[in-house]
Design a protein around this motif. Structure first.
Motif, short mmCIF file in Angstrom:
data_model
loop_
_atom_site.label_atom_id
_atom_site.label_comp_id
_atom_site.label_asym_id
_atom_site.label_seq_id
_atom_site.Cartn_x
_atom_site.Cartn_y
_atom_site.Cartn_z
N SER A 70 0.81 -1.22 0.00
CA SER A 70 0.00 0.00 0.00
C SER A 70 0.84 1.27 0.00
O SER A 70 0.29 2.37 -0.07
CB SER A 70 -0.94 0.01 1.21
OG SER A 70 -0.20 -0.03 2.43
N TYR A 91 -14.10 -15.53 0.41
CA TYR A 91 -13.84 -14.84 -0.85
C TYR A 91 -13.70 -15.84 -2.00
O TYR A 91 -13.28 -16.99 -1.80
CB TYR A 91 -12.57 -14.00 -0.74
CG TYR A 91 -12.72 -12.81 0.16
CD1 TYR A 91 -13.23 -11.61 -0.33
CD2 TYR A 91 -12.40 -12.89 1.50
CE1 TYR A 91 -13.39 -10.50 0.50
CE2 TYR A 91 -12.56 -11.80 2.35
CZ TYR A 91 -13.06 -10.61 1.84
OH TYR A 91 -13.23 -9.53 2.68
N TRP A 104 -5.51 -6.53 -12.52
CA TRP A 104 -6.73 -6.62 -11.73
C TRP A 104 -7.06 -8.06 -11.36
O TRP A 104 -7.84 -8.30 -10.44
CB TRP A 104 -7.90 -6.00 -12.50
CG TRP A 104 -7.71 -4.55 -12.76
CD1 TRP A 104 -7.34 -3.95 -13.93
CD2 TRP A 104 -7.83 -3.48 -11.81
NE1 TRP A 104 -7.23 -2.59 -13.79
CE2 TRP A 104 -7.53 -2.27 -12.49
CE3 TRP A 104 -8.17 -3.42 -10.45
CZ2 TRP A 104 -7.55 -1.03 -11.86
CZ3 TRP A 104 -8.19 -2.19 -9.83
CH2 TRP A 104 -7.90 -1.02 -10.53
N ASP A 119 -6.45 -6.93 4.53
CA ASP A 119 -6.68 -5.75 3.70
C ASP A 119 -6.55 -6.05 2.21
O ASP A 119 -7.19 -5.38 1.38
CB ASP A 119 -5.68 -4.65 4.07
CG ASP A 119 -5.97 -4.01 5.41
OD1 ASP A 119 -7.04 -4.30 5.98
OD2 ASP A 119 -5.11 -3.25 5.90
N GLU A 164 -9.99 -6.94 0.32
CA GLU A 164 -11.18 -6.10 0.39
C GLU A 164 -11.80 -5.80 -0.97
O GLU A 164 -13.01 -5.60 -1.06
CB GLU A 164 -10.84 -4.80 1.12
CG GLU A 164 -10.58 -5.00 2.60
CD GLU A 164 -10.28 -3.70 3.32
OE1 GLU A 164 -10.15 -2.66 2.62
OE2 GLU A 164 -10.17 -3.71 4.57
N ARG A 165 -11.00 -5.75 -2.03
CA ARG A 165 -11.57 -5.40 -3.34
C ARG A 165 -12.09 -6.61 -4.11
O ARG A 165 -12.61 -6.47 -5.22
CB ARG A 165 -10.53 -4.66 -4.19
CG ARG A 165 -9.38 -5.51 -4.69
CD ARG A 165 -8.43 -4.68 -5.56
NE ARG A 165 -7.31 -5.42 -6.08
CZ ARG A 165 -7.32 -6.11 -7.22
NH1 ARG A 165 -8.42 -6.18 -7.96
NH2 ARG A 165 -6.23 -6.75 -7.62
#
Length: 463
Positions: free
Chosen positions: A238, A303, A443, A453, A456-457
């Protein structure tokens, strides 16, 4: 290795270890032309290190060879090339006198680690292959055990094993120019922490203070170790620069995380991965199987199955060991040493991703998005997947891992069993998004998958 100073692709001579039936001469010619174009037009790195804190690699050669083996048409080969060519850097000039001077070991060493010398090293290595044979080049500049060879051996692992991937593909497809590219790429990397880690682990292994353990067991022990399992951080993914706001790897996950916080603990475990030179077939399969174990298994219920960008390089690099295994010019001890180095780097990579929990049961419970997907159907989808080759390389490499693992399926250190490989690659290709890349940004793949973290997307399963 073919006797040529360029690229030669042929359905009979260079199909690859894993390939579809009925490869065509038309696709062979297209692959040849695109490999030549890439070599002549583009640098091996498409960023400068100071721009983003890291060299980002030109994957076109890997991608095109993989697409060739998986049966891509000339039109698909060209389309994939053109899309990835958009962000490449121009090739740097070749300085002919320096190419000659690199035969001086002092000059050779002086130029190491400098990306402006990539083409000079490439031309030098190609000349050496043509004059002395690739076997002699591998001995002097990679596996022979001299100070120079050892330096280069460390460097093929730098930059997230891209030199190893390149050299493995060169041997698999019998391409001397690709071998020259791979060695040159290694020569211009300078990630010294790989040298420090690998040399420390090798020294500790030579002392043999603790018993040998399977690679998968050592991976599991990393997750249980309180220092190794907490040595990394999602902050490495990040991080952004203060004024531009741009992501840059100014702090590097292995150098500034794993090795700064848990080097002694990791080295102690890595020293227990030792390969018997008389057990190379099984050890090669073990390394490949374990690479799939950490890559496919790194899931996070509830997920949807997603695959870590850094971990997948362990799989795509591991297949080079099949070609090393078959290479008659290398000794058993040299092949064993390569396997040891790869296993230890894979351990460091796994630690860097936060030692994610490995859930093969979860990836095997993935429900296919399409009916009746077999290997050929997955290969066909991989050819059309518009990324820079990571998805197709991962899938083809997983198939080879399945094949070499088959004789050892009942052994406990082979965590990925025969009925799991196809399920894993279906989950891989199904994880692909409708926009795999925006420019150079992926992506499809997660990064640092051991940290909440990172997820999350990504969407959750609806079953």
């Amino acid at each position: 290795m073919l006797d040529t100073n360029t690229f030669v692709i042929d359905p009979i001579q260079t199909p690859g270890l894993i390939h579809v039936p009925n490869l065509t001469k038309e696709s062979a010619k297209a692959t040849e032309d695109l490999l030549k174009e890439n070599n002549e037009r583009f640098h091996i790195f498409f960023t400068l290190e100071d721009h983003m804190g890291v060299y980002l690699h030109n994957h076109i050669a890997h991608h095109e060879l993989t697409l060739w083996a998986l049966g891509a048409t000339p039109e698909v080969l060209r389309s994939q090339f053109d899309r990835n060519a958009l962000y490449m850097r121009d090739a740097v000039i070749i300085v002919d006198p320096l190419v000659l001077d690199l035969e001086d070991d002092e000059i050779f060493t002086k130029c190491l680690g400098k990306e402006e010398h990539f083409r000079n090293y490439e031309r030098f290595f190609l000349n050496q292959v043509q004059k002395k044979g690739y076997q002699a080049v591998l001995q002097k500049y990679l596996v022979g055990g001299s100070d120079m060879a050892n330096d280069m051996l460390y460097r093929i692992y730098m930059g997230y094993v891209h030199g190893l991937i390149h050299i493995g593909l060169a041997l698999e497809f019998h391409q001397p120019l690709l071998l020259a590219e791979g060695l040159a790429q290694a020569a211009v990397h300078h990630d010294s922490w790989y040298t420090e880690y690998l040399s420390a682990a090798e020294t500790a292994a030579a002392e043999a203070k603790e018993t040998v353990l399977p690679l998968a067991t050592l991976i599991d022990m990393e997750r249980k170790d309180p220092k190794i399992s907490t040595a990394s951080s999602f902050d490495f993914q990040s991080q952004t620069r203060k004024y531009s706001g741009r992501w840059a790897m100014d702090k590097e996950v292995a150098r500034d995380g794993v090795l700064r916080n848990a080097k002694d603990e990791l080295v102690r475990l890595a020293a227990r991965w030792r390969v018997d030179p008389d057990d190379l077939d099984r050890a090669t399969a073990e390394v490949m199987n374990t690479a799939v174990y950490i890559t496919a298994g790194a899931q996070n219920p509830p997920y949807q199955c997603t695959f870590d960008f850094f971990l997948l390089h362990c799989v795509t690099a591991s297949i080079g060991h099949v070609s090393f295994l078959a290479e008659e010019s290398m000794t058993k001890a040299q092949k064993a040493r390569l396997l040891e180095y790869s296993g230890r780097v894979f351990m460091m990579t796994y630690a860097g991703m936060g030692t994610p929990e490995l859930r093969l049961d979860y990836v095997c419970s993935h429900r296919s998005k399409r009916p009746n997907q077999g290997w050929l159907e997955v290969f066909a989808r991989a050819c059309l997947h518009e990324d820079d080759g990571h998805m197709s390389k991962l899938i083809r490499s997983t198939k080879l891992a399945e094949e070499v693992s088959k004789p050892y399926d009942q052994r406990p250190e082979f965590r990925v069993k025969q009925d799991m490989f196809l399920k894993a690659v279906i989950a891989m290709i199904d994880s692909g998004t409708s926009r795999p890349m925006t420019g150079t940004k992926h992506w499809d793949f997660i990064r640092m998958c051991g940290f909440p973290d990172a997820w999350e997307r990504f969407p959750k399963r609806d079953y």
